[in-house]
Scaffold this active site. Structure first.
Site, short mmCIF file in Angstrom:
data_model
loop_
_atom_site.label_atom_id
_atom_site.label_comp_id
_atom_site.label_asym_id
_atom_site.label_seq_id
_atom_site.Cartn_x
_atom_site.Cartn_y
_atom_site.Cartn_z
CG ASP A 130 -2.32 -0.98 1.36
OD1 ASP A 130 -2.21 -1.54 0.08
OD2 ASP A 130 -2.43 -1.35 2.47
CG ASP A 146 -6.65 -1.46 -1.70
OD1 ASP A 146 -7.38 -2.77 -1.95
OD2 ASP A 146 -6.00 -1.68 -0.87
#
Length: 225
Positions: A130, A146
């Site tokens: 991330d 995402d």
């Protein structure tokens, strides 16, 4: 011999659109993650647009947006189940909208599943990369996969709300269905009665249109004898 319903056939265009969308998302997600791992310092904030957009490289063992960090195996299984479900339902898709939406969802699921399967610390337990931080919107850190998952879910809900089915047809609401039946009923009634008047008016006017048998002179305009 009964003809086969064309909707029963597999839509090659829809499947191609779904596959193309999924491949684009997976490739984009994995390429960007590789660049992040190679170039960004781990755990350090890199401002991009001030506080509106920041890069913060972290490894997430949990779900999207860094939720449930101690359930890596569970989300690996869930992601695999989503992928299988989309592939199974792909044969029923005729709508290009649904093909693109499910393609984006499939690509996002595959992007994060790839991390969980092949990144450290091991197969099925890998940590997802991330790096996108938007503190003004949410405190969580997320990635390209995402983002596409969220976009696909928003469009998913819109398609359901507007009644767009997988086969490309539209679901008619009960109110509109009743209105359509009433309109067809009125049209049938109008077609059964001439425009010049009601059925009673026509019946009443019929005897007057013929002259009486005892008044042949008036009918012919001269003395018949």
């Amino acid at each position: 011999m009964s003809q086969q319903d064309p909707r029963a056939k597999v839509s090659v265009r829809a499947i191609a659109a779904l596959a193309f969308a999924a491949v684009v998302v997976v490739v984009l997600d994995q390429v960007v993650k590789a660049l992040v791992v190679a170039n960004l310092p781990y755990g350090q904030v890199v401002p991009v647009l001030g506080n509106a957009l920041q890069f913060l490289y972290v490894r997430n063992p949990g779900a999207a947006f860094s939720f449930a960090v101690n359930m890596t195996w569970v989300f690996s299984i869930v992601s695999a189940a989503v992928v299988v479900a989309i592939i199974v339902f792909a044969r029923r898709i005729r709508s290009m909208w649904w093909a693109i939406v499910l393609g984006l969802l499939l690509g996002g699921a595959l992007g994060n599943l790839t991390d969980r399967l092949f990144r450290e610390p091991g197969f099925g337990r890998g940590h997802v990369v991330d790096f996108i931080s938007t503190p003004w919107m949410m405190p969580a850190i997320y990635n390209i996969a995402d983002s596409f998952i969220c976009v696909s879910m928003v469009v998913f809900v819109l398609l359901v709300v507007f009644g767009v089915n997988l086969d490309g047809t539209r679901t008619v609401s009960a109110k509109k269905g009743r209105a359509g039946l009433e309109a067809r009923g009125d049209a049938a009634t109008d077609a059964a009665v001439p425009d010049s008047g009601t059925a009673t008016d026509v019946a009443d006017a019929t005897p007057a249109s013929r002259p009486a048998t005892g008044d042949r002179r008036d009918a012919l305009g001269h003395d018949a004898t």
